[in-house]
Motif scaffolding. Structure first.
Motif, PDB file in Angstrom:
ATOM      1  N   LEU A 182       0.788  -1.224   0.000  1.00  0.00           N
ATOM      2  CA  LEU A 182       0.000   0.000   0.000  1.00  0.00           C
ATOM      3  C   LEU A 182       0.830   1.290   0.000  1.00  0.00           C
ATOM      4  O   LEU A 182       0.503   2.220  -0.759  1.00  0.00           O
ATOM      5  N   PRO A 183       1.889   1.408   0.807  1.00  0.00           N
ATOM      6  CA  PRO A 183       2.652   2.666   0.786  1.00  0.00           C
ATOM      7  C   PRO A 183       3.156   3.046  -0.598  1.00  0.00           C
ATOM      8  O   PRO A 183       3.074   4.205  -1.004  1.00  0.00           O
ATOM      9  N   GLU A 184       3.666   2.058  -1.352  1.00  0.00           N
ATOM     10  CA  GLU A 184       4.183   2.373  -2.685  1.00  0.00           C
ATOM     11  C   GLU A 184       3.047   2.756  -3.639  1.00  0.00           C
ATOM     12  O   GLU A 184       3.192   3.681  -4.451  1.00  0.00           O
ATOM     13  N   LEU A 185       1.913   2.068  -3.533  1.00  0.00           N
ATOM     14  CA  LEU A 185       0.768   2.405  -4.388  1.00  0.00           C
ATOM     15  C   LEU A 185       0.266   3.811  -4.074  1.00  0.00           C
ATOM     16  O   LEU A 185      -0.082   4.576  -4.978  1.00  0.00           O
ATOM     17  N   LEU A 186       0.242   4.160  -2.787  1.00  0.00           N
ATOM     18  CA  LEU A 186      -0.197   5.500  -2.393  1.00  0.00           C
ATOM     19  C   LEU A 186       0.804   6.555  -2.853  1.00  0.00           C
ATOM     20  O   LEU A 186       0.422   7.663  -3.246  1.00  0.00           O
ATOM     21  N   TRP A 187       2.088   6.216  -2.796  1.00  0.00           N
ATOM     22  CA  TRP A 187       3.111   7.151  -3.279  1.00  0.00           C
ATOM     23  C   TRP A 187       2.942   7.426  -4.768  1.00  0.00           C
ATOM     24  O   TRP A 187       3.068   8.559  -5.217  1.00  0.00           O
ATOM     25  N   LEU A 188       2.622   6.390  -5.526  1.00  0.00           N
ATOM     26  CA  LEU A 188       2.384   6.579  -6.957  1.00  0.00           C
ATOM     27  C   LEU A 188       1.160   7.473  -7.187  1.00  0.00           C
ATOM     28  O   LEU A 188       1.155   8.314  -8.091  1.00  0.00           O
ATOM     29  N   CYS A 189       0.135   7.301  -6.353  1.00  0.00           N
ATOM     30  CA  CYS A 189      -1.026   8.200  -6.417  1.00  0.00           C
ATOM     31  C   CYS A 189      -0.597   9.635  -6.116  1.00  0.00           C
ATOM     32  O   CYS A 189      -1.068  10.586  -6.759  1.00  0.00           O
ATOM     33  N   TYR A 190       0.294   9.780  -5.152  1.00  0.00           N
ATOM     34  CA  TYR A 190       0.804  11.099  -4.776  1.00  0.00           C
ATOM     35  C   TYR A 190       1.546  11.745  -5.944  1.00  0.00           C
ATOM     36  O   TYR A 190       1.454  12.958  -6.151  1.00  0.00           O
ATOM     37  N   MET A 191       2.266  10.950  -6.723  1.00  0.00           N
ATOM     38  CA  MET A 191       2.940  11.483  -7.905  1.00  0.00           C
ATOM     39  C   MET A 191       1.916  12.031  -8.900  1.00  0.00           C
ATOM     40  O   MET A 191       2.112  13.079  -9.518  1.00  0.00           O
ATOM     41  N   GLY A 192       0.787  11.323  -9.025  1.00  0.00           N
ATOM     42  CA  GLY A 192      -0.273  11.809  -9.900  1.00  0.00           C
ATOM     43  C   GLY A 192      -0.898  13.087  -9.385  1.00  0.00           C
ATOM     44  O   GLY A 192      -1.163  14.025 -10.154  1.00  0.00           O
ATOM     45  N   VAL A 193      -1.119  13.147  -8.074  1.00  0.00           N
ATOM     46  CA  VAL A 193      -1.663  14.364  -7.458  1.00  0.00           C
ATOM     47  C   VAL A 193      -0.702  15.532  -7.663  1.00  0.00           C
ATOM     48  O   VAL A 193      -1.124  16.660  -7.958  1.00  0.00           O
ATOM     49  N   THR A 194       0.590  15.268  -7.526  1.00  0.00           N
ATOM     50  CA  THR A 194       1.595  16.312  -7.702  1.00  0.00           C
ATOM     51  C   THR A 194       1.570  16.866  -9.122  1.00  0.00           C
ATOM     52  O   THR A 194       1.657  18.085  -9.325  1.00  0.00           O
ATOM     53  N   LEU A 195       1.438  15.993 -10.101  1.00  0.00           N
ATOM     54  CA  LEU A 195       1.372  16.445 -11.491  1.00  0.00           C
ATOM     55  C   LEU A 195       0.122  17.302 -11.715  1.00  0.00           C
ATOM     56  O   LEU A 195       0.178  18.338 -12.394  1.00  0.00           O
ATOM     57  N   PHE A 196      -0.997  16.892 -11.131  1.00  0.00           N
ATOM     58  CA  PHE A 196      -2.231  17.682 -11.232  1.00  0.00           C
ATOM     59  C   PHE A 196      -2.020  19.052 -10.591  1.00  0.00           C
ATOM     60  O   PHE A 196      -2.425  20.089 -11.136  1.00  0.00           O
ATOM     61  N   TRP A 197      -1.350  19.073  -9.437  1.00  0.00           N
ATOM     62  CA  TRP A 197      -1.092  20.309  -8.693  1.00  0.00           C
ATOM     63  C   TRP A 197      -0.218  21.268  -9.496  1.00  0.00           C
ATOM     64  O   TRP A 197      -0.450  22.480  -9.495  1.00  0.00           O
ATOM     65  N   VAL A 198       0.772  20.727 -10.211  1.00  0.00           N
ATOM     66  CA  VAL A 198       1.677  21.574 -10.997  1.00  0.00           C
ATOM     67  C   VAL A 198       0.890  22.430 -11.987  1.00  0.00           C
ATOM     68  O   VAL A 198       1.201  23.613 -12.183  1.00  0.00           O
ATOM     69  N   TYR A 199      -0.140  21.850 -12.594  1.00  0.00           N
ATOM     70  CA  TYR A 199      -0.889  22.563 -13.625  1.00  0.00           C
ATOM     71  C   TYR A 199      -2.218  23.128 -13.114  1.00  0.00           C
ATOM     72  O   TYR A 199      -3.036  23.593 -13.910  1.00  0.00           O
ATOM     73  N   ASP A 200      -2.399  23.108 -11.803  1.00  0.00           N
ATOM     74  CA  ASP A 200      -3.617  23.645 -11.194  1.00  0.00           C
ATOM     75  C   ASP A 200      -3.466  25.158 -11.004  1.00  0.00           C
ATOM     76  O   ASP A 200      -2.669  25.618 -10.182  1.00  0.00           O
ATOM     77  N   THR A 201      -4.228  25.928 -11.764  1.00  0.00           N
ATOM     78  CA  THR A 201      -4.141  27.392 -11.694  1.00  0.00           C
ATOM     79  C   THR A 201      -5.201  28.010 -10.788  1.00  0.00           C
ATOM     80  O   THR A 201      -5.313  29.229 -10.713  1.00  0.00           O
ATOM     81  N   SER A 202      -5.976  27.184 -10.104  1.00  0.00           N
ATOM     82  CA  SER A 202      -6.992  27.720  -9.199  1.00  0.00           C
ATOM     83  C   SER A 202      -6.338  28.396  -8.005  1.00  0.00           C
ATOM     84  O   SER A 202      -5.189  28.113  -7.653  1.00  0.00           O
ATOM     85  N   GLU A 203      -7.063  29.321  -7.384  1.00  0.00           N
ATOM     86  CA  GLU A 203      -6.543  30.058  -6.232  1.00  0.00           C
ATOM     87  C   GLU A 203      -6.085  29.100  -5.138  1.00  0.00           C
ATOM     88  O   GLU A 203      -6.856  28.287  -4.633  1.00  0.00           O
ATOM     89  N   GLY A 204      -4.803  29.199  -4.785  1.00  0.00           N
ATOM     90  CA  GLY A 204      -4.262  28.327  -3.738  1.00  0.00           C
ATOM     91  C   GLY A 204      -4.318  26.857  -4.089  1.00  0.00           C
ATOM     92  O   GLY A 204      -4.235  25.994  -3.209  1.00  0.00           O
ATOM     93  N   GLN A 205      -4.463  26.557  -5.391  1.00  0.00           N
ATOM     94  CA  GLN A 205      -4.566  25.181  -5.873  1.00  0.00           C
ATOM     95  C   GLN A 205      -5.669  24.407  -5.145  1.00  0.00           C
ATOM     96  O   GLN A 205      -5.522  23.250  -4.745  1.00  0.00           O
ATOM     97  N   GLN A 206      -6.821  25.089  -4.987  1.00  0.00           N
ATOM     98  CA  GLN A 206      -7.938  24.470  -4.275  1.00  0.00           C
ATOM     99  C   GLN A 206      -8.523  23.286  -5.026  1.00  0.00           C
ATOM    100  O   GLN A 206      -9.107  22.381  -4.408  1.00  0.00           O
ATOM    101  N   ARG A 207      -8.399  23.269  -6.335  1.00  0.00           N
ATOM    102  CA  ARG A 207      -8.900  22.098  -7.066  1.00  0.00           C
ATOM    103  C   ARG A 207      -8.129  20.843  -6.658  1.00  0.00           C
ATOM    104  O   ARG A 207      -8.710  19.749  -6.556  1.00  0.00           O
ATOM    105  N   THR A 208      -6.826  20.990  -6.437  1.00  0.00           N
ATOM    106  CA  THR A 208      -6.025  19.845  -5.996  1.00  0.00           C
ATOM    107  C   THR A 208      -6.450  19.413  -4.599  1.00  0.00           C
ATOM    108  O   THR A 208      -6.528  18.215  -4.303  1.00  0.00           O
ATOM    109  N   ARG A 209      -6.733  20.382  -3.738  1.00  0.00           N
ATOM    110  CA  ARG A 209      -7.206  20.050  -2.392  1.00  0.00           C
ATOM    111  C   ARG A 209      -8.526  19.278  -2.459  1.00  0.00           C
ATOM    112  O   ARG A 209      -8.732  18.299  -1.724  1.00  0.00           O
ATOM    113  N   ARG A 210      -9.419  19.706  -3.355  1.00  0.00           N
ATOM    114  CA  ARG A 210     -10.697  19.003  -3.496  1.00  0.00           C
ATOM    115  C   ARG A 210     -10.498  17.603  -4.065  1.00  0.00           C
ATOM    116  O   ARG A 210     -11.211  16.662  -3.690  1.00  0.00           O
TER     117      ARG A 210
END
Length: 217
Positions: free
Chosen positions: A152-180
């Motif tokens: 599970l830790p490695e699978l979750l880390w891979l999910c985190y990599m995906g979240v990070t990529l989404f965050w990089v291109y998230d232009t919403s105020e304070g990256q709230q879309r990534t938080r959601r």
């Protein structure tokens, strides 16, 4: 700390500050040396290139993330709240670098890049990040299903990599879309893990775990 160690630390701290303030692309070894008050040759003595300093950035971010996550996990018991806390603290730590996140992605995404997170040179930073997710999983009450706990830790880390990529291109105020995204996806993940306890459905999870293990390193 020796004078040599102090100089190395100074160069690294100046580089990380410049990455935050003007971005990776605009930061040069010459400008780092000038800002740190050392010769260019001295800067290169400690770090052969800017790529080496990106490894320092990775380690710095993981150390800060580990500290913030550990604090947040003190008040989180179940896996859902622990995973949310881990992901949100990761976003908190990365926030100062958001303006230049695409620069780092462009540098790190190349398979041949020495700062690729899957490269051998990034092992220390990758393991540090995995340890954060191991802590989130291992301290969960009730515990995660036994059959997925080790993977599970490695699978979750891979999910985190995906979240990070989404965050990089998230232009919403304070990256709230990534938080959601985090707040919406985490309960889906943890509810999905509960399927591991259902005999018929768990076969699908077995197949996922088998595939994950087969493509590792």
């Amino acid at each position: 700390m020796t004078k040599s160690e102090q100089t190395r630390q100074l160069v690294a701290e100046v580089a990380l500050r410049m990455f935050r303030e003007i971005g990776f692309a605009k930061t040069t070894m010459r400008s780092i040396a000038a800002e740190a008050g050392v010769s260019v040759g001295n800067a290169y003595y400690y770090f052969a290139s800017k790529d080496d300093l990106v490894h320092e950035l990775y380690l710095h971010v993981q150390a800060e993330h580990a500290a913030k996550a550990a604090k947040a996990l003190e008040d989180a018991a179940d896996l859902t709240s622990r995973l949310k806390a881990t992901l949100h603290t990761g976003l908190d730590v990365m926030a100062p670098y958001h303006r230049f996140g695409a620069d780092f992605v462009a540098t790190a995404i190349r398979p041949t890049s020495p700062v690729n997170l899957f490269a051998a040179g990034s092992t220390a930073a990758r393991e540090a990040s995995l340890d954060i997710f191991r802590g989130a999983v291992e301290g969960a009450k009730p515990p995660a299903p036994k059959k997925v706990r080790a993977d599970l830790p490695e699978l979750l880390w891979l999910c985190y990599m995906g979240v990070t990529l989404f965050w990089v291109y998230d232009t919403s105020e304070g990256q709230q879309r990534t938080r959601r995204l985090v707040d919406g996806a985490v309960p889906l993940i943890t509810r999905g893990l509960a399927l591991a306890r259902i005999p018929g459905v768990s076969k699908i999870l077995d197949d996922v775990l088998s595939l994950s293990r087969s493509i590792r390193g």
